[in-house]
Motif scaffolding. Structure first.
Motif, short mmCIF file in Angstrom:
data_model
loop_
_atom_site.label_atom_id
_atom_site.label_comp_id
_atom_site.label_asym_id
_atom_site.label_seq_id
_atom_site.Cartn_x
_atom_site.Cartn_y
_atom_site.Cartn_z
N VAL A 64 -13.42 6.76 -6.38
CA VAL A 64 -12.45 6.92 -5.40
C VAL A 64 -11.32 5.92 -5.53
CG1 VAL A 64 -11.81 7.07 -2.86
CG2 VAL A 64 -13.80 8.22 -3.77
N ALA A 65 -12.04 4.52 -5.75
CA ALA A 65 -10.96 3.46 -5.76
C ALA A 65 -11.86 2.11 -6.10
CB ALA A 65 -10.34 3.06 -4.40
N THR A 66 -11.28 1.31 -6.86
CA THR A 66 -11.92 0.14 -7.13
C THR A 66 -11.19 -1.36 -6.97
OG1 THR A 66 -11.41 0.01 -9.48
CG2 THR A 66 -13.55 1.12 -8.79
N ILE A 67 -11.60 -2.37 -6.59
CA ILE A 67 -10.80 -3.70 -6.55
C ILE A 67 -11.50 -4.79 -7.29
CG2 ILE A 67 -11.85 -3.91 -4.25
CD1 ILE A 67 -8.86 -5.31 -3.51
N THR A 68 -10.81 -5.59 -7.95
CA THR A 68 -11.36 -6.48 -8.90
C THR A 68 -11.38 -7.84 -8.11
OG1 THR A 68 -9.29 -7.48 -9.83
CG2 THR A 68 -10.40 -5.64 -10.82
N GLY A 69 -12.02 -8.92 -8.33
CA GLY A 69 -12.19 -10.19 -7.60
C GLY A 69 -10.55 -10.56 -7.62
N GLY A 70 -9.73 -10.46 -8.59
CA GLY A 70 -8.28 -10.78 -8.38
C GLY A 70 -7.49 -9.95 -7.61
N GLY A 71 -8.06 -8.81 -7.09
CA GLY A 71 -7.25 -8.10 -6.09
C GLY A 71 -6.71 -7.07 -6.77
N ASN A 72 -6.78 -6.60 -8.26
CA ASN A 72 -6.24 -5.38 -8.78
C ASN A 72 -7.06 -4.27 -8.37
OD1 ASN A 72 -4.59 -6.88 -10.34
ND2 ASN A 72 -5.89 -7.54 -11.88
N THR A 73 -6.14 -3.26 -8.09
CA THR A 73 -6.77 -1.80 -7.60
C THR A 73 -6.44 -0.70 -8.42
OG1 THR A 73 -4.66 -1.58 -6.27
CG2 THR A 73 -6.54 -2.65 -5.00
N ASN A 74 -7.53 0.18 -8.28
CA ASN A 74 -7.44 1.54 -8.89
C ASN A 74 -7.67 2.57 -8.28
OD1 ASN A 74 -7.14 3.10 -11.52
ND2 ASN A 74 -9.42 3.14 -11.66
N TYR A 75 -6.98 3.71 -8.35
CA TYR A 75 -7.39 4.77 -7.31
C TYR A 75 -7.50 5.99 -8.21
CZ TYR A 75 -5.74 1.81 -3.56
OH TYR A 75 -5.59 0.80 -2.58
N ALA A 76 -8.02 7.08 -7.74
CA ALA A 76 -8.07 8.32 -8.27
C ALA A 76 -6.80 8.95 -7.98
CB ALA A 76 -9.27 9.23 -7.37
N ASP A 77 -6.36 9.93 -8.77
CA ASP A 77 -4.87 10.57 -8.62
C ASP A 77 -5.01 11.30 -7.16
OD1 ASP A 77 -4.39 11.40 -12.10
OD2 ASP A 77 -3.94 9.52 -10.63
N SER A 78 -6.23 11.73 -6.77
CA SER A 78 -6.42 12.67 -5.76
C SER A 78 -6.22 11.80 -4.42
CB SER A 78 -7.69 13.42 -5.71
OG SER A 78 -8.81 12.55 -5.70
N VAL A 79 -6.19 10.68 -4.16
CA VAL A 79 -6.24 9.93 -3.14
C VAL A 79 -4.91 8.77 -3.22
CG1 VAL A 79 -8.72 10.04 -2.95
CG2 VAL A 79 -7.78 7.81 -4.00
N LYS A 80 -4.43 8.83 -4.14
CA LYS A 80 -3.07 7.74 -4.05
C LYS A 80 -2.24 7.96 -3.07
CE LYS A 80 -3.25 6.47 -9.18
NZ LYS A 80 -2.70 6.81 -10.40
N GLY A 81 -1.81 6.99 -2.70
CA GLY A 81 -0.78 7.17 -1.22
C GLY A 81 -1.48 7.37 0.08
N ARG A 82 -2.89 7.90 -0.02
CA ARG A 82 -3.33 8.09 1.07
C ARG A 82 -4.68 7.21 1.44
NH1 ARG A 82 -6.36 12.66 1.56
NH2 ARG A 82 -6.81 12.68 -0.64
N PHE A 83 -5.15 6.62 0.56
CA PHE A 83 -6.42 5.71 0.66
C PHE A 83 -5.90 4.37 0.28
CE2 PHE A 83 -10.09 8.81 0.11
CZ PHE A 83 -9.52 9.77 1.01
N THR A 84 -6.55 3.33 0.98
CA THR A 84 -6.33 1.79 0.45
C THR A 84 -7.58 1.28 0.68
OG1 THR A 84 -4.18 1.81 1.43
CG2 THR A 84 -5.01 -0.26 0.99
#
Length: 121
Positions: free
Chosen positions: A48-68
């Motif tokens: 769904v989504a990941t966040i690194t220690g430095g704050g870099n985020t990655n989202y599945a296309d299906s949730v981009k713009g809706r999930f944080t």
């Protein structure tokens, strides 16, 4: 011993919002990546989504713009704010973290027990 405990799941109508939280506890040296995955009925687990220690985020296309996804380092906690929920978001949501139990030791994958999110009218 390390544990990940999720909270915040539940039932909501389409268009609604939920916030999931996951707290890591136990013997923790450092945490690198934290994230959320989900498994819908009859489907494989997906990112769904990941966040690194430095704050870099990655989202599945299906949730981009809706999930944080966000993270509180001091509390060893990761959050998932879910807005504009759709029926296809219905799934068991799992927290994941890559954790070193000693600061310079190897990192291992840890998973929470899962929390159910149901989106239905």
């Amino acid at each position: 011993q390390v544990q990940l405990v999720e909270s915040g799941g539940g039932s909501v109508q389409p268009g609604g919002s939920l916030t999931l939280a996951c707290v890591a506890s136990g013997t923790i040296g450092s945490i690198s990546v934290m994230g959320w995955y989900r498994r819908a009925p009859g489907k494989e687990r997906e990112l769904v989504a990941t966040i690194t220690g430095g704050g870099n985020t990655n989202y599945a296309d299906s949730v981009k713009g809706r999930f944080t996804i966000s993270r509180d380092h001091a509390k060893n906690t990761v959050y998932l704010q879910m807005n504009s929920l759709k029926p296809e978001d219905t799934a068991v949501y799992y927290c994941h973290a890559k954790i070193r139990t000693t600061y310079f030791g190897p990192a291992y994958d840890y998973w929470g027990q899962g929390t159910q999110v149901t989106v239905s009218s």
